[in-house]
Scaffold this active site. Sequence first.
Site: not given
Ligand code: 5GP
Length: 184
Positions: A45, A100-101, A132, A153-154, A160
Site C-alpha cells: 500500500g 505506511e499507507d 483513522k 474504507f478508502v 486497494d
Molecule cells: P491496522 O492494523 O492499523 O488496523 O491496519 C493497517 C492496514 O490495514 C493498512 O496498512 C492497510 O493495508 C489496511 N487498511 C486499513 N484501513 C484501510 C482502508 O480504509 N482502506 C484500505 N484499502 N486499506 C486499509
Amino acid sequence: MLNNIEIDEILITEKQIKEKIAELGKKITQDYQGKNLVFVGVLRGAVIFMADLARAVSIPMIFDFIAISSYGAATESSGVVRILKDLDETIEGKDVLIIEDIIDTGLTLDYLVRILKSRKPTSLKVCAFLNKNSRRKAKVKVDYLGFDIPNKFVVGYGLDYAGKFRNIPYVFTLNPEIYQGELK
Ligand code: 5GP
C-alpha cells in the site's frame, strides 16, 4: 480511467496530495540532515506514497521494503500480523523512517515498530499517509502524517480493494451500491 459509478466520494484530491507531499518532504529533509536515513516502505500500500515522498526529500537515503500480512481480501484487521517479506538490509545504526499507507487499529504498526526496534536502529520514526483515529486499538506514535480521515474504507493512491484501485491518483470511497455487503 475509472468508471464513475464506482466512486462514492473523493476524500482527498491529487492537488491536496501534491501539496502535502511537498510539505512532508521539506520537513523530513530538515529533520534528517546529516543522518543515515532509511525509508522502510510497507508493501504494498505504501509504494505510491513512498515514491512521491522520496522525490520530495533532497538528502541522501536508502530504500528498503517489508511486507506484513494484514487484511487479505477482507476490509477488517484480524489483529494477526506476520512478516511475509523481510528487509533486505540491516537497520542497526540507521535512522529508520517507516512509510505506511494508513493506520487504522494501529495493530500492524505496533507490531512493526516492536520488531524494528529490536534490531537497534539509531532512531525509528513513522510517516503515514492516512490516519483513522476512531478505531485505534494499539497506541502508536505517528511522527509525520498526511491526512486524518473519518472511519470509512478508502481506496486509491496505493490503497486497494481486493487488489484494485492502487493506481488511482486520489483517495476515494467506493459506491456502496456496487460494493454493498463487502465493505465494513
Ligand atoms: P491496522 O492494523 O492499523 O488496523 O491496519 C493497517 C492496514 O490495514 C493498512 O496498512 C492497510 O493495508 C489496511 N487498511 C486499513 N484501513 C484501510 C482502508 O480504509 N482502506 C484500505 N484499502 N486499506 C486499509
